[in-house]
Design an enzyme around this catalytic site. Structure first.
Site, short mmCIF file in Angstrom:
data_model
loop_
_atom_site.label_atom_id
_atom_site.label_comp_id
_atom_site.label_asym_id
_atom_site.label_seq_id
_atom_site.Cartn_x
_atom_site.Cartn_y
_atom_site.Cartn_z
N GLU A 131 -35.84 23.76 -78.39
CA GLU A 131 -34.52 23.41 -77.86
C GLU A 131 -34.36 21.90 -77.71
OE1 GLU A 131 -33.44 27.32 -75.31
OE2 GLU A 131 -34.52 25.82 -74.16
N CYS A 153 -28.63 30.79 -68.87
CA CYS A 153 -28.19 29.57 -68.21
C CYS A 153 -26.76 29.17 -68.58
CB CYS A 153 -29.14 28.43 -68.56
SG CYS A 153 -29.59 28.36 -70.29
#
Lengths: 690, 690
Positions: free
Chosen positions: A323, A422
């Site tokens: 990420e 998230c």
């Protein structure tokens, strides 16, 4: 030029209640002062619509999923463990608490914005469950530090305990700014911060959390409470980062920015969300402590990152694996990660830099990212979300089940929820407070950074009252009417987006003026009721790219105003595969009510390959058989290098073919943020050019 | 044309010992019959050098690391646990056993090849430790099924138990073929296979392993022992794959090829090594059971995968995240995973398809992959290895410590060992047996698939003895001399690599013949001592790519013979950054003793951007200011779409600049497999073209 209808009544005039103790981000110093959420209220249009969907659908959706998955129960189990020393289960990732806190933050902003007692009640009920899980010494985390769970701070690299505390504090700050510092959640958060000060402050252990986030939260808490220790703690965390206090990990220390002190780094790197939250916190600390070196360092990092590591959408992060930001110019559209949360964190960072410096480039990026990352994440109904925001979907995927948790971050349609979820709650808190990004003030007047239909009412430090009513359907339409409701002398500064510089026109005081600079300020006596009209040219445009960005070499994108457009398979003629589409650059893209149309041709099939192996060899295209210049041109579009004798072989190998690739057709491009709302599809932002 | 010197004595004439019971892969049916390792022996050159380094350095290196890390101790701990029910530790990944087995396989081949008693002793000593860890019922795995460890087969998705068993069986097969079926390791492997038949056979549980590999191993064991149950078990595992017997995982069922039955799939997908081992096993089962549907299905998968999902190097797998094939045409050079083990597995698959069908395209891919993936993995000294084989290194990385385990698969220099260290031992076993890929026979004669200096001695089914001595320094030099040592009538078939078709020349029987087809057969009476001379044109060539491969659109690669070349920063002039290099296609690449030189120019700096944002906008290059055609040309290399008025603005924005980008220079490209042997560097295979 479109003239927006003058509006005398806003579409939404909810009564206000409670206090408004400050804007979402409230620096004590800086070039610009943000407005409170009761000073700028969206009335209609793009963001007002999304705020409504957020309130009506997204907030409940998030809460239902977290109840269902036991993420809220975790607090009850912890309370139980504290009361009776029971061994409780824990559900979800070790940072599941943070999702509950982001929902609380969203509820806090939204309950205030829409003056919704039911939302307020939900907020209060949730806070009760959270507060019950706080340990006597202030520690609060449902995953650690209770019977049957790992010890507190036993895994600083991956445990996310301070990260979760940061989101708790941000939720408390939102409540403090809308209901006051006496609210129960504020008390909980102060005790959490005090506990962390004891553990990690000057007399505590010299350590940081593997996921930055608490730094910016602590500074905001300090701004609300004036508690200097919280600022000091934030500064300590910033100063310790990059000094190797975290253990070595698989992805390397850059993953959590522990490779270099913040002041020494020249580019954002590692995990994108971590990097951006950290940078936001560093600006906050720099502003409050007067440490210009921090602001300058982050400013340099921002410049480099925008120039080399940012997608056209404003998205950041090109690696799925970790990420993370990739190396310079590594911006593959088909493997773009561009996490929604990184987009939100980028908006947070740019907003802080804008307030600190006044540089309108930061507001440009806020606009780009809001429209092309944040708005792209939620499905039209606000009940499903992109986590990663690819710029090129090659295969139409399956429709995610509405009642299943998605395990993977990459998806071709938006799933309703994720195992690591998230993004949905981050979108929710951002939409509920998005009006905060619209405008600021300074000693002389008001600055408009984002164009949306809204009411602005504020007061300068010298007492000057300024009330503006902005009417527009931008970015659908180009016209923006700014009606001055209060007579008086002040400065009104308008941001001119980079793509409109030179073509934007402002009609005011009886004259039309072409705006060429990033901002334009009207500084004079305004009459009550007078209207300024700003026209931002929304002619669609081809956008090209520095040719060091290998992944999209030879491609163009089409943008219209602040919107990145895309081609989606569901808009194509049945006989044209998206991957065969080649943009014809000899004709400019044409405006269309839904976006733009571009002229395309079909990719020419190689008539034959010489020495072909797999997709590699020496292609002979139909076009190459009779080049316009009689075959004399060298270069990439022709068959073979000059000076070799492959030309003869090419001629030999030529075979009959159709002229399909010569036909042109128009295809419709729509805003990128709208894609994947009409069932499985493939999509491209970057179009190969002929 | 280079004429290789006639050689009367081979450089290496080690005495033979022991038995040679069959070639490494020994199908009972098929178009071509492989040669045993005592029928074809490399004498000098590229692969002989690597076999020497493998024997002298790599085998000991691997064993030392596995002793040091406790991966071999795991067997002792297991033996101890079986004897005294002790709780033993386990070191390394749950598939660490397989590394020991691959080392055993390498030792088996190499002890035989080099007739090395010391290696043979090491093999025997290791086998004793392995055999002591076998359970009374035949089960053998050090990670599962003993006190303190998880139960047997408790995690079929990720536990790798059958995968490890497959590698054990392959090691045993190597020993059986070099020392006979009475060897202790063969007995161990037969008991393992029998145990697995009981557990997973027709009367056992209907399941497969998350990592295919045992399928091909079981078929080879069957070929050695004639035990039909082992073939039946392999067929069951092939048939069950794709029927959803494995649990859902994060990456989706395609990751371990459980999404579709083998016969229904049309392309390789998911984890590359898993996909390729499975396909190899499917061919094996198809060949032995006469199930043409399996061979045809895998043949189709191979075709599609080569056409759309294979790197120029032959490398496979473009995702770092899940080590998987990407979608069609997703072949980013800078994020290429191209795992070494996937290259090896691809060679295994292509070899099986070649034997089954006789199609020389499979040998083409074997050659490409051996030279550009397998040979690229080990460092020149054979003591460090690439796991992933990127085609574009953007930043020069740090020098890995010689005594540290690398945690990440991606590295810019070869680390000595990995936490997951599947590649070094896989390279070792492949190099030790690489001669097996050189030639085959059929009823009429011998087929040469790979060109290397070697001795070939074999006998056709009709008793015809054929002895050939091949002398060459290919691929460094173009000439290949094939001396016939035995008079007689037979057919000699030569593969003509795809890049040499049309330019290859064969001198034989007093004539020169240009070879245009993928193979050429000389079928006649040969005289003792006569020499055929094959000349494979090694002129370096620009290679282009189907323009659906987005990641390298507008680029060329340079190849020379079977070698992919690359530009490495250490070969560039100090003032030329690799990322600024633009290949000039108007001049063909020029041969150079070390590879080739190409003419390049420097990337033109945009003189200015209009409406720039980050790397995006409307670049104005110096070249655009005075185009050769007076500025009339439309298209991608010029500034703005026709029909817009940006032209005027471009003219306004033009500023002074240097002519640096007009200067040309020659840069040296070397074989890709050599890169990163001279310290930290950056590297490109694909060069942007001007």
């Amino acid at each position: 030029m479109h003239t927006p209808a003058a509006s005398t009544a806003t579409e939404q005039t909810t009564p206000r209640s409670g206090m408004d103790l400050g804007p979402p981000v409230a620096p004590r110093h800086g070039a610009l002062t943000p407005l409170r959420l009761d000073e700028v209220r969206l009335t209609s249009g793009f963001w007002a619509d999304r705020q409504r969907i957020n309130r009506e659908n997204t907030l409940g959706h998030c809460q239902q999923w977290m109840e269902r998955l036991g993420w809220i129960d975790n607090f009850d189990a912890t309370a139980d463990a504290l009361a009776r020393s029971t061994d409780g289960e824990h559900h979800g990732a070790n940072f599941a608490d943070s999702e509950v806190y982001k929902l609380l933050e969203a509820l806090a902003w939204e309950a205030h914005r829409s003056d919704d007692a039911e939302l307020d009640g939900r907020f209060t009920a949730l806070v009760e469950r959270v507060a019950a899980a706080q340990h006597p010494d202030g520690y609060l985390n449902t995953c650690y530090g209770r019977p049957g769970r790992p010890a507190r701070y036993s895994d600083l690299a991956w445990g996310h305990e301070l990260y979760c505390a940061g989101h708790l504090i941000q939720a408390a700050v939102a409540r403090a700014k809308t209901r006051g510092v006496e609210e129960p959640l504020v008390t909980v958060a102060r005790r959490v911060a005090d506990h962390i000060y004891t553990e990690f402050g000057p007399a505590g252990r010299e350590a940081v959390c593997g996921h930055p986030e608490i730094e910016t939260a602590l500074v905001e808490l300090y701004r609300v409470t004036g508690e200097e220790r919280h600022l000091e703690l934030a500064r300590l965390f910033i100063d310790r980062r990059g000094t190797g206090t975290l253990p070595p990990i698989h992805f390397g220390a850059a993953y959590f920015q522990d490779d270099l002190p913040v002041r020494e780094a020249t580019v954002l790197r590692g995990h994108a969300v971590r990097a951006l939250y950290l940078a936001a916190g560093a600006v906050d600390v720099g502003v409050e402590t007067g440490d210009q070196s921090l602001i300058d360092a982050v400013g340099t990092q921002w410049d480099t990152t925008i120039a080399r590591r940012t997608y056209l959408t404003g998205g950041m992060g090109s690696h799925h694996l970790d990420e993370s930001f990739g190396a310079d110019y590594v911006l593959p559209p088909d493997r773009a990660y561009s996490e929604t949360c990184a987009g939100i964190a980028s908006v947070m960072l740019s907003w802080r830099l804008l307030l600190a410096t006044g540089d309108p480039r930061y507001a440009d990026l806020v606009e780009r990212t809001l429209f092309n990352v944040v708005a792209a994440s939620p499905r039209a109904d606000g009940r499903a979300f992109f986590y990663a925001n690819t710029l090129h979907q090659r295969t139409a995927g399956a429709v995610p089940a509405e009642d299943e948790v998605s395990k993977a971050a990459g998806a071709s349609l938006r799933p309703p929820w994720y195992g690591v979820s998230c993004c949905p709650t981050n979108v929710a808190r951002t939409l509920a407070s998005v009006a905060g990004y619209v405008a600021t003030r300074d000693a002389e007047g008001v600055q408009i950074h984002q164009y949306a239909a809204c009411d602005i009412r504020t007061r300068l430090d010298d007492g000057t009252e300024i009330a503006l009513e902005i009417t527009t359907s931008y970015p659908r339409d180009r016209g923006i009417a700014i009606r001055v409701l209060t007579a008086g002398r002040f400065a009104l500064t308008l941001r001119v987006p980079h793509w409109a510089q030179g073509t934007a026109v402002l009609a005011e005081g009886g004259r039309h003026r072409q705006l060429r600079e990033p901002t334009f300020t009207v500084r004079r006596e305004f009459a009550e009721g007078e209207t300024l009209r700003l026209d931002l040219d929304l002619t669609p445009r081809f956008t090209r790219v520095d040719d060091r960005v290998d992944a999209v070499r030879g491609c163009v994108a089409v943008e219209r105003g602040p919107l990145v457009l895309c081609a989606e398979s569901v808009d194509l003629p049945a006989d044209l595969d998206l991957e065969d589409l080649r943009a014809d650059l000899s004709v400019a893209p044409h405006p269309h009510p839904e976006g733009a149309t571009v002229r395309v041709r079909r990719r020419p099939e190689p008539v034959a390959w010489l020495g072909q192996w797999g997709p590699y060899g020496y292609p002979i295209h139909e076009d190459d058989r009779a080049p316009a210049d009689g075959g004399k041109s060298a270069g990439f579009s022709t068959t073979s290098p000059a000076g070799e004798d492959r030309g003869d072989q090419a001629a030999e190998a030529s075979v009959e073919s159709t002229s399909a690739s010569q036909r042109t057709q128009q295809v419709l491009l729509r805003p990128y943020h709208q894609w994947a709302n009409r069932g499985p599809s493939t999509m491209r932002v970057w179009l190969p050019a002929r």
